[in-house]
Design a protein around this motif. Structure first.
Motif, PDB file in Angstrom:
ATOM      1  N   THR A   1       0.827  -1.192   0.000  1.00  0.00           N
ATOM      2  CA  THR A   1       0.000   0.000   0.000  1.00  0.00           C
ATOM      3  C   THR A   1       0.867   1.249   0.000  1.00  0.00           C
ATOM      4  O   THR A   1       1.785   1.375   0.798  1.00  0.00           O
ATOM      5  CB  THR A   1      -0.923   0.007   1.229  1.00  0.00           C
ATOM      6  OG1 THR A   1      -1.728  -1.162   1.213  1.00  0.00           O
ATOM      7  CG2 THR A   1      -1.800   1.232   1.225  1.00  0.00           C
ATOM      8  N   ALA A   2       0.572   2.178  -0.930  1.00  0.00           N
ATOM      9  CA  ALA A   2       1.321   3.422  -1.002  1.00  0.00           C
ATOM     10  C   ALA A   2       0.823   4.365   0.087  1.00  0.00           C
ATOM     11  O   ALA A   2      -0.377   4.495   0.319  1.00  0.00           O
ATOM     12  CB  ALA A   2       1.155   4.054  -2.382  1.00  0.00           C
ATOM     13  N   SER A   3       1.749   5.027   0.777  1.00  0.00           N
ATOM     14  CA  SER A   3       1.396   5.912   1.882  1.00  0.00           C
ATOM     15  C   SER A   3       1.461   7.372   1.460  1.00  0.00           C
ATOM     16  O   SER A   3       2.319   7.764   0.664  1.00  0.00           O
ATOM     17  CB  SER A   3       2.333   5.674   3.074  1.00  0.00           C
ATOM     18  OG  SER A   3       2.165   4.372   3.587  1.00  0.00           O
ATOM     19  N   ILE A   4       0.558   8.170   2.018  1.00  0.00           N
ATOM     20  CA  ILE A   4       0.470   9.606   1.754  1.00  0.00           C
ATOM     21  C   ILE A   4       0.661  10.334   3.074  1.00  0.00           C
ATOM     22  O   ILE A   4       0.001  10.014   4.072  1.00  0.00           O
ATOM     23  CB  ILE A   4      -0.907   9.968   1.160  1.00  0.00           C
ATOM     24  CG1 ILE A   4      -1.210   9.131  -0.086  1.00  0.00           C
ATOM     25  CG2 ILE A   4      -0.983  11.470   0.848  1.00  0.00           C
ATOM     26  CD1 ILE A   4      -2.683   9.191  -0.504  1.00  0.00           C
ATOM     27  N   LEU A   5       1.547  11.330   3.102  1.00  0.00           N
ATOM     28  CA  LEU A   5       1.749  12.132   4.306  1.00  0.00           C
ATOM     29  C   LEU A   5       1.091  13.497   4.109  1.00  0.00           C
ATOM     30  O   LEU A   5       1.351  14.179   3.112  1.00  0.00           O
ATOM     31  CB  LEU A   5       3.240  12.310   4.589  1.00  0.00           C
ATOM     32  CG  LEU A   5       3.595  13.170   5.808  1.00  0.00           C
ATOM     33  CD1 LEU A   5       3.055  12.538   7.091  1.00  0.00           C
ATOM     34  CD2 LEU A   5       5.110  13.367   5.907  1.00  0.00           C
ATOM     35  N   ILE A   6       0.220  13.894   5.035  1.00  0.00           N
ATOM     36  CA  ILE A   6      -0.419  15.213   4.986  1.00  0.00           C
ATOM     37  C   ILE A   6       0.061  16.011   6.193  1.00  0.00           C
ATOM     38  O   ILE A   6       0.075  15.509   7.315  1.00  0.00           O
ATOM     39  CB  ILE A   6      -1.960  15.106   4.943  1.00  0.00           C
ATOM     40  CG1 ILE A   6      -2.493  14.251   6.099  1.00  0.00           C
ATOM     41  CG2 ILE A   6      -2.415  14.509   3.619  1.00  0.00           C
ATOM     42  CD1 ILE A   6      -4.018  14.176   6.164  1.00  0.00           C
TER      43      ILE A   6
ATOM     44  N   ALA B   1     -10.140  17.096   6.595  1.00  0.00           N
ATOM     45  CA  ALA B   1     -10.663  17.290   5.242  1.00  0.00           C
ATOM     46  C   ALA B   1      -9.788  16.592   4.203  1.00  0.00           C
ATOM     47  O   ALA B   1     -10.293  15.938   3.282  1.00  0.00           O
ATOM     48  CB  ALA B   1     -10.764  18.782   4.936  1.00  0.00           C
ATOM     49  N   LEU B   2      -8.467  16.721   4.346  1.00  0.00           N
ATOM     50  CA  LEU B   2      -7.561  16.068   3.395  1.00  0.00           C
ATOM     51  C   LEU B   2      -7.685  14.553   3.466  1.00  0.00           C
ATOM     52  O   LEU B   2      -7.695  13.865   2.432  1.00  0.00           O
ATOM     53  CB  LEU B   2      -6.118  16.490   3.680  1.00  0.00           C
ATOM     54  CG  LEU B   2      -5.704  17.895   3.245  1.00  0.00           C
ATOM     55  CD1 LEU B   2      -4.311  18.225   3.776  1.00  0.00           C
ATOM     56  CD2 LEU B   2      -5.726  18.013   1.714  1.00  0.00           C
ATOM     57  N   GLU B   3      -7.777  14.020   4.663  1.00  0.00           N
ATOM     58  CA  GLU B   3      -7.889  12.567   4.816  1.00  0.00           C
ATOM     59  C   GLU B   3      -9.200  12.060   4.217  1.00  0.00           C
ATOM     60  O   GLU B   3      -9.252  10.963   3.651  1.00  0.00           O
ATOM     61  CB  GLU B   3      -7.793  12.187   6.286  1.00  0.00           C
ATOM     62  CG  GLU B   3      -7.695  10.685   6.512  1.00  0.00           C
ATOM     63  CD  GLU B   3      -7.329  10.334   7.939  1.00  0.00           C
ATOM     64  OE1 GLU B   3      -6.946   9.176   8.184  1.00  0.00           O
ATOM     65  OE2 GLU B   3      -7.437  11.229   8.805  1.00  0.00           O
ATOM     66  N   ALA B   4     -10.264  12.850   4.331  1.00  0.00           N
ATOM     67  CA  ALA B   4     -11.545  12.450   3.758  1.00  0.00           C
ATOM     68  C   ALA B   4     -11.461  12.367   2.239  1.00  0.00           C
ATOM     69  O   ALA B   4     -12.065  11.488   1.613  1.00  0.00           O
ATOM     70  CB  ALA B   4     -12.636  13.439   4.179  1.00  0.00           C
TER      71      ALA B   4
END
Length: 242
Positions: A11-16, A26-29
């Motif tokens: 799974t590719a991970s995204i850091l906010i 909001a970004l996670e949604a």
């Protein structure tokens, strides 16, 4: 910082990164369905997270107390471990016209102004996720190729040499038993090796097409690397068939 373990290692991970909790929510949604999302509330927290795990892309708010978005991006690009991670900078509507230029100067791949279109944000992030997965696939296939070309504890698999010319007499060997003679011969090519190499050629060709279709940065360079590997395996197969 809150984090949830991904369902699978691939799974590719995204850091906010944002100092305001409501912005992170909001970004996670918007991005949660694309990959494993990790939150950071400051630039310092973001750097620690990136040194602990690998991310496909990082989104950073420009206006943060302490280490702002530009400084965070510059620090990320200054570390060998994280310098290749693409960065998207985010900022509010009342933005300095020079912000975008500053963002690209510190190495950001993109710059978005809030409020942004969720579909546009998802599309941009998905490009980097696809590129990350294809790069990982290329690395795995390269490792597989190396394993196929190497056998018996690191000894290269070689093509049997051509027999000596008819006019060259074969000298008898003295003081050598059958075991020594067998050990001195080159290891024959197993048919299964050739089949696996043929399969790798097909996989490399497929990976090249996927990378050519990707419009993200670095896709063409990765595709060129795939072509080089594909040609090398093709030459090896030709040598084994002759």
């Amino acid at each position: 910082m809150t984090a949830t373990q991904p369902a699978a290692s691939e799974t590719a991970s995204i850091l906010i990164v944002d100092d305001m909790e409501e912005n992170l929510v909001a970004l996670e949604a918007v991005l949660g369905s694309l990959g494993h999302v990790v939150r950071a509330h400051s630039g310092e927290e973001a750097l620690k997270a990136m040194l602990r795990q690998e991310f496909a892309v990082v989104l950073i708010d420009v206006l943060m107390p302490g280490m702002n978005g530009f400084e965070t991006a510059a620090n990320i690009k200054g570390l060998d471990q994280t310098k290749d991670v693409p960065i998207i900078l985010l900022t509010g509507a009342a933005v300095d016209p020079n912000y975008a230029y500053r963002g690209y100067t510190v190495g950001a791949a993109d710059f978005l102004i809030k409020p942004f279109d969720p579909w546009l944000l998802r599309t941009k992030v998905n490009v980097f996720l696809d590129l990350f997965r294809k790069n990982r696939q290329l690395t795995d296939q390269s490792d597989q190729l190396k394993r196929l070309l190497t056998a018996d504890g690191g000894r290269p698999t070689v093509t049997p040499s051509a027999p000596p010319p008819a006019y060259a007499p074969t000298e008898p060997s003295y003081g050598t038993d059958d075991k020594d003679a067998t050990d001195s011969e080159e290891r024959p090519v197993h048919p299964d090796d050739t089949d696996r190499l043929s399969e790798v050629v097909g996989q490399l060709a497929q990976a090249e097409l996927l990378l050519r279709d990707a419009h993200g940065p670095g896709g063409a360079d990765l595709a060129d690397r795939v072509v080089e590997l594909e040609q090398a395996v093709g030459r090896l197969l030709t040598e084994r068939e002759t």
